[in-house]
Design a protein around this motif. Structure first.
Motif, PDB file in Angstrom:
ATOM      1  N   THR A 114       0.850  -1.189   0.000  1.00  0.00           N
ATOM      2  CA  THR A 114       0.000   0.000   0.000  1.00  0.00           C
ATOM      3  C   THR A 114       0.891   1.245   0.000  1.00  0.00           C
ATOM      4  O   THR A 114       2.013   1.208   0.488  1.00  0.00           O
ATOM      5  N   PRO A 115       0.389   2.351  -0.546  1.00  0.00           N
ATOM      6  CA  PRO A 115       1.203   3.565  -0.575  1.00  0.00           C
ATOM      7  C   PRO A 115       1.448   4.131   0.824  1.00  0.00           C
ATOM      8  O   PRO A 115       0.685   3.865   1.760  1.00  0.00           O
ATOM      9  N   LEU A 116       2.503   4.895   0.937  1.00  0.00           N
ATOM     10  CA  LEU A 116       2.872   5.495   2.219  1.00  0.00           C
ATOM     11  C   LEU A 116       1.743   6.358   2.781  1.00  0.00           C
ATOM     12  O   LEU A 116       1.550   6.436   3.992  1.00  0.00           O
ATOM     13  N   PHE A 117       0.974   6.956   1.900  1.00  0.00           N
ATOM     14  CA  PHE A 117      -0.159   7.786   2.298  1.00  0.00           C
ATOM     15  C   PHE A 117      -1.121   7.016   3.208  1.00  0.00           C
ATOM     16  O   PHE A 117      -1.762   7.598   4.082  1.00  0.00           O
ATOM     17  N   MET A 118      -1.211   5.693   3.004  1.00  0.00           N
ATOM     18  CA  MET A 118      -2.159   4.885   3.771  1.00  0.00           C
ATOM     19  C   MET A 118      -1.619   4.443   5.129  1.00  0.00           C
ATOM     20  O   MET A 118      -2.264   3.685   5.839  1.00  0.00           O
ATOM     21  N   SER A 119      -0.444   4.910   5.516  1.00  0.00           N
ATOM     22  CA  SER A 119       0.092   4.500   6.812  1.00  0.00           C
ATOM     23  C   SER A 119      -0.442   5.361   7.960  1.00  0.00           C
ATOM     24  O   SER A 119      -0.367   4.956   9.111  1.00  0.00           O
ATOM     25  N   PRO A 121      -3.630   7.653   9.929  1.00  0.00           N
ATOM     26  CA  PRO A 121      -5.054   7.423  10.186  1.00  0.00           C
ATOM     27  C   PRO A 121      -5.967   8.031   9.106  1.00  0.00           C
ATOM     28  O   PRO A 121      -6.957   7.421   8.723  1.00  0.00           O
ATOM     29  N   PHE A 122      -5.630   9.218   8.614  1.00  0.00           N
ATOM     30  CA  PHE A 122      -6.452   9.837   7.583  1.00  0.00           C
ATOM     31  C   PHE A 122      -6.408   9.024   6.291  1.00  0.00           C
ATOM     32  O   PHE A 122      -7.444   8.745   5.675  1.00  0.00           O
ATOM     33  N   GLY A 123      -5.225   8.627   5.886  1.00  0.00           N
ATOM     34  CA  GLY A 123      -5.065   7.830   4.671  1.00  0.00           C
ATOM     35  C   GLY A 123      -5.736   6.469   4.782  1.00  0.00           C
ATOM     36  O   GLY A 123      -6.363   5.989   3.834  1.00  0.00           O
ATOM     37  N   LYS A 124      -5.619   5.834   5.945  1.00  0.00           N
ATOM     38  CA  LYS A 124      -6.280   4.541   6.157  1.00  0.00           C
ATOM     39  C   LYS A 124      -7.792   4.673   6.038  1.00  0.00           C
ATOM     40  O   LYS A 124      -8.462   3.826   5.459  1.00  0.00           O
ATOM     41  N   THR A 125      -8.329   5.731   6.624  1.00  0.00           N
ATOM     42  CA  THR A 125      -9.773   5.935   6.586  1.00  0.00           C
ATOM     43  C   THR A 125     -10.257   6.244   5.173  1.00  0.00           C
ATOM     44  O   THR A 125     -11.243   5.684   4.704  1.00  0.00           O
ATOM     45  N   PHE A 129     -10.968   0.890   1.506  1.00  0.00           N
ATOM     46  CA  PHE A 129     -11.500  -0.146   0.626  1.00  0.00           C
ATOM     47  C   PHE A 129     -10.664  -0.321  -0.642  1.00  0.00           C
ATOM     48  O   PHE A 129     -11.056  -1.048  -1.547  1.00  0.00           O
ATOM     49  N   GLN A 130      -9.529   0.334  -0.707  1.00  0.00           N
ATOM     50  CA  GLN A 130      -8.655   0.231  -1.876  1.00  0.00           C
ATOM     51  C   GLN A 130      -7.485  -0.714  -1.656  1.00  0.00           C
ATOM     52  O   GLN A 130      -6.691  -0.944  -2.554  1.00  0.00           O
ATOM     53  N   THR A 131      -7.346  -1.275  -0.477  1.00  0.00           N
ATOM     54  CA  THR A 131      -6.216  -2.128  -0.155  1.00  0.00           C
ATOM     55  C   THR A 131      -6.114  -3.310  -1.112  1.00  0.00           C
ATOM     56  O   THR A 131      -5.034  -3.644  -1.588  1.00  0.00           O
ATOM     57  N   TYR A 132      -7.236  -3.934  -1.407  1.00  0.00           N
ATOM     58  CA  TYR A 132      -7.205  -5.108  -2.296  1.00  0.00           C
ATOM     59  C   TYR A 132      -6.668  -4.742  -3.667  1.00  0.00           C
ATOM     60  O   TYR A 132      -5.875  -5.479  -4.239  1.00  0.00           O
TER      61      TYR A 132
END
Length: 167
Positions: A114-119, A121-125, A129-132
């Motif tokens: 996953t991109p660094l952006f998703m590490s 809390p804001f990016g994860k939220t 649903f894009q992780t897959y």
């Protein structure tokens, strides 16, 4: 939770396939002049760490300790192999190969998928649903494209065409 259950199911399926097809696997790996199917099978086996030597050791263990058939599915019972040095070696080879194959069969996102952006809390939220899709591209599409271009593997080409039509 779900991924672990699916991986366990994939491992049971792999054990059954190994028992049913060990002779075909050995023939494919040991053959000097290989058919296209044998080349594909050899590539698949070597990609998980199983060559002719490893398959011979595993086959000896299967002959020494026959698998148990339960409801039409074979189970290896690898714990029985651990009594000898060769048995432990065979169990290690097979366990490593099966874990590699299960990790390929069931997409579980890793740290680099996953991109660094998703590490954060804001990016994860925002991207939860894009992780897959990120995992799918990194773990399936890139290796499949390499195999398709390098080996002109028709099964991969048809799989990609099928995916494109489904999307």
């Amino acid at each position: 939770w779900w991924n672990e259950r699916w991986k366990a199911l994939a491992l049971i399926h792999m054990q059954d396939n190994l028992v049913r097809n060990i002779d075909d696997y050995l023939t494919a790996v040991s053959s000097k002049s290989k058919t296209k199917e044998q080349i594909t099978l050899t590539d698949k086996l070597t990609s998980v760490g199983l060559g002719a030597e490893e398959l011979e050791i595993i086959k000896r263990q299967l002959e020494k300790f026959p698998p148990v058939e339960q409801d039409g599915v074979y189970e290896l019972g690898m714990a029985r192999w651990l009594g000898t040095a060769e048995g432990r070696l065979a169990a290690d080879y097979l366990e490593e190969a099966m874990i590699r194959e299960a990790n390929r069969a069931i997409n579980s996102p890793g740290i680099a998928d996953t991109p660094l952006f998703m590490s954060g809390p804001f990016g994860k939220t925002l991207m939860q649903f894009q992780t897959y899709s990120f995992t799918f591209v990194n773990r399936f599409m890139n290796p499949a494209m390499r195999r398709m271009l390098d080996q002109q593997d028709m099964q991969t080409i048809f799989s990609m065409a099928h995916l494109a039509m489904m999307a």
